[in-house]
Design an enzyme around this catalytic site. Sequence first.
Site, PDB file in Angstrom:
ATOM      1  N   GLU A 189     -27.071  48.931  12.506  1.00  0.00           N
ATOM      2  CA  GLU A 189     -28.013  48.081  12.883  1.00  0.00           C
ATOM      3  C   GLU A 189     -28.309  48.268  14.311  1.00  0.00           C
ATOM      4  O   GLU A 189     -27.247  49.077  14.971  1.00  0.00           O
ATOM      5  CB  GLU A 189     -27.833  46.438  13.283  1.00  0.00           C
ATOM      6  CG  GLU A 189     -28.202  46.268  11.881  1.00  0.00           C
ATOM      7  CD  GLU A 189     -28.479  44.301  12.018  1.00  0.00           C
ATOM      8  OE1 GLU A 189     -28.947  43.721  12.913  1.00  0.00           O
ATOM      9  OE2 GLU A 189     -28.218  43.276  10.966  1.00  0.00           O
ATOM     10  N   GLU A 249     -35.285  44.286   5.932  1.00  0.00           N
ATOM     11  CA  GLU A 249     -34.588  42.587   5.816  1.00  0.00           C
ATOM     12  C   GLU A 249     -35.852  41.425   5.181  1.00  0.00           C
ATOM     13  O   GLU A 249     -36.533  41.749   5.837  1.00  0.00           O
ATOM     14  CB  GLU A 249     -34.116  42.111   6.881  1.00  0.00           C
ATOM     15  CG  GLU A 249     -33.690  40.426   6.640  1.00  0.00           C
ATOM     16  CD  GLU A 249     -32.418  40.177   8.169  1.00  0.00           C
ATOM     17  OE1 GLU A 249     -32.696  41.278   9.414  1.00  0.00           O
ATOM     18  OE2 GLU A 249     -32.187  39.002   8.718  1.00  0.00           O
ATOM     19  N   ASN A 298     -22.694  40.385   7.489  1.00  0.00           N
ATOM     20  CA  ASN A 298     -22.940  40.559   8.717  1.00  0.00           C
ATOM     21  C   ASN A 298     -22.989  39.707   9.565  1.00  0.00           C
ATOM     22  O   ASN A 298     -23.184  38.492   9.517  1.00  0.00           O
ATOM     23  CB  ASN A 298     -24.645  40.437   8.040  1.00  0.00           C
ATOM     24  CG  ASN A 298     -25.521  41.341   9.192  1.00  0.00           C
ATOM     25  OD1 ASN A 298     -25.889  42.309  10.011  1.00  0.00           O
ATOM     26  ND2 ASN A 298     -26.210  40.024   9.689  1.00  0.00           N
ATOM     27  N   GLU A 299     -22.747  40.390  10.626  1.00  0.00           N
ATOM     28  CA  GLU A 299     -22.610  39.502  11.973  1.00  0.00           C
ATOM     29  C   GLU A 299     -22.013  38.550  11.787  1.00  0.00           C
ATOM     30  O   GLU A 299     -21.851  37.035  11.941  1.00  0.00           O
ATOM     31  CB  GLU A 299     -23.626  39.343  12.674  1.00  0.00           C
ATOM     32  CG  GLU A 299     -24.115  40.711  13.175  1.00  0.00           C
ATOM     33  CD  GLU A 299     -25.405  40.171  14.053  1.00  0.00           C
ATOM     34  OE1 GLU A 299     -25.789  40.018  14.426  1.00  0.00           O
ATOM     35  OE2 GLU A 299     -25.731  42.063  14.473  1.00  0.00           O
ATOM     36  N   GLN A 326     -35.229  47.953  13.136  1.00  0.00           N
ATOM     37  CA  GLN A 326     -35.566  47.631  11.117  1.00  0.00           C
ATOM     38  C   GLN A 326     -36.546  48.896  10.579  1.00  0.00           C
ATOM     39  O   GLN A 326     -37.108  49.483  10.826  1.00  0.00           O
ATOM     40  CB  GLN A 326     -35.729  46.456  10.789  1.00  0.00           C
ATOM     41  CG  GLN A 326     -35.117  45.432  10.571  1.00  0.00           C
ATOM     42  CD  GLN A 326     -34.891  43.877   9.882  1.00  0.00           C
ATOM     43  OE1 GLN A 326     -35.474  43.092   9.771  1.00  0.00           O
ATOM     44  NE2 GLN A 326     -34.213  42.977  10.553  1.00  0.00           N
TER      45      GLN A 326
HETATM   46  O1  AHR Z   1     -32.405  42.915  12.759  1.00  0.00           O
HETATM   47  C1  AHR Z   1     -32.438  41.934  13.684  1.00  0.00           C
HETATM   48  C2  AHR Z   1     -30.980  40.689  13.277  1.00  0.00           C
HETATM   49  O2  AHR Z   1     -30.289  41.294  14.165  1.00  0.00           O
HETATM   50  C3  AHR Z   1     -30.718  41.076  12.313  1.00  0.00           C
HETATM   51  O3  AHR Z   1     -30.572  40.433  11.355  1.00  0.00           O
HETATM   52  C4  AHR Z   1     -28.853  40.223  12.492  1.00  0.00           C
HETATM   53  O4  AHR Z   1     -27.786  41.157  11.851  1.00  0.00           O
HETATM   54  C5  AHR Z   1     -28.906  41.226  13.923  1.00  0.00           C
HETATM   55  O5  AHR Z   1     -28.783  39.674  14.861  1.00  0.00           O
END
Ligand code: AHR
Length: 509
Positions: free
Chosen positions: A309, A36, A183-184, A357
């Site tokens: 994630e 990211e 995403n989220e 990540q």
């Molecule tokens: O991985 C870190 C963050 O955690 C990501 O950007 C988000 O999708 C999650 O809340």
Amino acid sequence: MTTFTEITSAERPWIYTSPDHAISRINPLIYGGFTEHMGRCIYGGLYDPENQHGLVDENGFRTDVIECMKELNVPVVRYPGGNFVATYRWMDGVGPRAKRPKRPELAWLGTESNQFGTDEFMEWCKIVGAEPYLALNMGTGTLEDALAWVEYCNSDKDTYYANVRRENGHEVPYRVKYWALGNEMWGPWYVEQHTKEDYAKKAYQWGKALKLLDPSIKLILCGKNGCSDWDRYVLQECIRFTDMHSIHHYTSDKEHYANALAPKSAERAIEITASLIDLARCEINMDVFPDEISTKAKTRHRPTICFDEWNVWDPERAPGDKGAEELYDVSDMCAVALWLNVFVRQSRYIGMATVAQSVNVIAPLMTTETGIVKQTIYWPLLLFSKYMQGQTLAVHVRASAYHGRTSPEWLASTMELPLLDVSAALGDDGFINVAVVNASETEDAETELKVTAESVQVFTVGGNVNEIRDHNTKSDEKVSIRNSEWDGKGRFTFEKHSFTLLRWKADGK
Ligand code: AHR
């Protein structure tokens, strides 16, 4: 799949598995990564053109990072976020670098230089040998932007964005298969947070249009944690265009047992998500059978789960807006091995999993100006991606269990928590691989284990040579893999706070 019998600490632990009990194919995509635009993941992680220590290639990519990604055999990498994607304009990140605009970035409150964008990511994936997986901006982005991005990446026609790609020097389309519908989107922190109704309505329309443009793509629906009404509702509404349903979990605790066993909550989340997927596949006729699901199937198509994630992360210890640079110890290593056991055991439901990540941000790898540190959690990732492939085997475990405080709290009251956590796989090479976390902080576990070979390869991480809070630094790699061999006779002792992978030929030769 594991069945479990709890025993007292005076009784002998026992692990049973057989190559005759193969359950499901393990999708190799469960060993995916995630990069990211956050902290030092991209800039200083993947891309470090100013590095003065000979650590970059002609693209400005970190070669030490590339080597590790290749060693981990990472099959797929998610990009560009995460929360970052909510305000990302992909067009800013293509074309001549000097003309790319700098923009304020609202997820982590930085400035995005756009010096690394789509074409750089595609090149990096090609070098690493991983498939790209792109997340679409459903925050400030429009459907038009999303269609343009898919066209830019995938089209071989004589159309505007396909030609922009060609003008940027990329004649051949990238053919990106995996695309996430946001995403989220449920998160209060998210720019353009959605209600489940608003998201489902939008995702359905986006899904339809994206698949009209490129029917070969696979769409990943934005779920929550797999156990929520958001998950139930969006699946119900969007199953037609959903190839995978995304869920996210991070685990952590300051105390070892609560930390190491926390990923068992993800196992429950997977089971619940799988049920919600099946529920969405059925026609519900509320007028006739208010409390029943009719037997009529709405669709035969069965989306898988995309756990895109997952990891150990304590956002108080390693805040997101400060780069989330977690330092992992032996307890975290046990947790990550347990996470991976969960994915292998639940492989029949999982289409993909990407650790969050890959570099510097809550990651197994940390770069410095002069080199790279492989954190404790790197080693289970390596052993799993190398050996826990093929088919999941059923396992029966007899072991003592943990009964104290858990994180999350509901874990203690809903699941059994064996101190020996096990998964097994039958590789296509004919090897049986058994992955065992001994979560006990203090006790080795002398265990009965039926092995049909005279030579067993043993890989151990953590254990008696380490303290529970040991971690790795650049000058001191305290935690790594210890190789040994076992003749398969008698009992095998799993060291306290360790991860062990045993491997032997199924036919005994
Ligand atoms: O991985 C870190 C963050 O955690 C990501 O950007 C988000 O999708 C999650 O809340």
